[in-house]
Design a protein around this motif. Structure first.
Motif, PDB file in Angstrom:
ATOM      1  N   GLU A  25       0.833  -1.208   0.000  1.00 44.32           N
ATOM      2  CA  GLU A  25       0.000   0.000   0.000  1.00 44.32           C
ATOM      3  C   GLU A  25       0.866   1.256   0.000  1.00 44.32           C
ATOM      4  O   GLU A  25       0.598   2.203  -0.739  1.00 44.32           O
ATOM      5  N   LYS A  26       1.911   1.242   0.824  1.00 44.03           N
ATOM      6  CA  LYS A  26       2.804   2.405   0.895  1.00 44.03           C
ATOM      7  C   LYS A  26       3.555   2.592  -0.424  1.00 44.03           C
ATOM      8  O   LYS A  26       3.728   3.722  -0.889  1.00 44.03           O
ATOM      9  N   ALA A  27       3.990   1.494  -1.049  1.00 45.45           N
ATOM     10  CA  ALA A  27       4.694   1.588  -2.326  1.00 45.45           C
ATOM     11  C   ALA A  27       3.769   2.117  -3.418  1.00 45.45           C
ATOM     12  O   ALA A  27       4.174   2.943  -4.235  1.00 45.45           O
ATOM     13  N   ARG A  28       2.543   1.639  -3.422  1.00 44.79           N
ATOM     14  CA  ARG A  28       1.573   2.102  -4.420  1.00 44.79           C
ATOM     15  C   ARG A  28       1.252   3.583  -4.229  1.00 44.79           C
ATOM     16  O   ARG A  28       1.139   4.346  -5.186  1.00 44.79           O
ATOM     17  N   ALA A  29       1.141   4.004  -2.966  1.00 41.66           N
ATOM     18  CA  ALA A  29       0.867   5.415  -2.687  1.00 41.66           C
ATOM     19  C   ALA A  29       2.050   6.284  -3.123  1.00 41.66           C
ATOM     20  O   ALA A  29       1.846   7.368  -3.686  1.00 41.66           O
ATOM     21  N   ALA A  30       3.255   5.805  -2.879  1.00 45.01           N
ATOM     22  CA  ALA A  30       4.444   6.569  -3.290  1.00 45.01           C
ATOM     23  C   ALA A  30       4.541   6.642  -4.809  1.00 45.01           C
ATOM     24  O   ALA A  30       4.912   7.678  -5.363  1.00 45.01           O
ATOM     25  N   ALA A  31       4.197   5.561  -5.493  1.00 43.88           N
ATOM     26  CA  ALA A  31       4.234   5.562  -6.952  1.00 43.88           C
ATOM     27  C   ALA A  31       3.148   6.476  -7.511  1.00 43.88           C
ATOM     28  O   ALA A  31       3.340   7.148  -8.528  1.00 43.88           O
ATOM     29  N   GLY A  32       2.008   6.538  -6.836  1.00 46.96           N
ATOM     30  CA  GLY A  32       0.920   7.425  -7.272  1.00 46.96           C
ATOM     31  C   GLY A  32       1.284   8.886  -7.117  1.00 46.96           C
ATOM     32  O   GLY A  32       0.905   9.719  -7.920  1.00 46.96           O
ATOM     33  N   GLU A  33       2.045   9.203  -6.090  1.00 43.79           N
ATOM     34  CA  GLU A  33       2.469  10.585  -5.884  1.00 43.79           C
ATOM     35  C   GLU A  33       3.517  11.003  -6.886  1.00 43.79           C
ATOM     36  O   GLU A  33       3.631  12.167  -7.237  1.00 43.79           O
ATOM     37  N   ALA A  34       4.312  10.032  -7.354  1.00 48.39           N
ATOM     38  CA  ALA A  34       5.383  10.343  -8.300  1.00 48.39           C
ATOM     39  C   ALA A  34       4.826  10.683  -9.684  1.00 48.39           C
ATOM     40  O   ALA A  34       5.451  11.383 -10.449  1.00 48.39           O
TER      41      ALA A  34
END
Length: 69
Positions: free
Chosen positions: A59-68
């Motif tokens: 979830e954290k990785a997906r959120a970070a990728a979404g912000e990028a």
């Protein structure tokens, strides 16, 4: 351990927690193979905790990728 507590931790802390859970799962499997395991339910809870940690990490990785993006 519940998901709320895990979401408050950083990715590094979660990776460390996952490593600890994997070590514990290994030790429990070893105890089971040698007939020394008394609490068999602990194996199930360790597996579930590890899966929970992996889910939060994703979830954290997906959120970070979404912000990028």
């Amino acid at each position: 351990m519940n998901a709320g507590e895990l979401r408050d931790k950083t990715a590094d802390q979660l990776n460390e927690e996952l490593a600890n859970l994997k070590k514990e799962a290994f030790n429990l499997r070893f105890q089971q193979a040698t007939g020394q395991l008394e609490n068999t339910a602990r194996m199930r809870s360790v597996k579930r905790d590890a899966a929970r940690v992996k889910t939060i990490l994703n979830e954290k990785a997906r959120a970070a990728a979404g912000e990028a993006n």
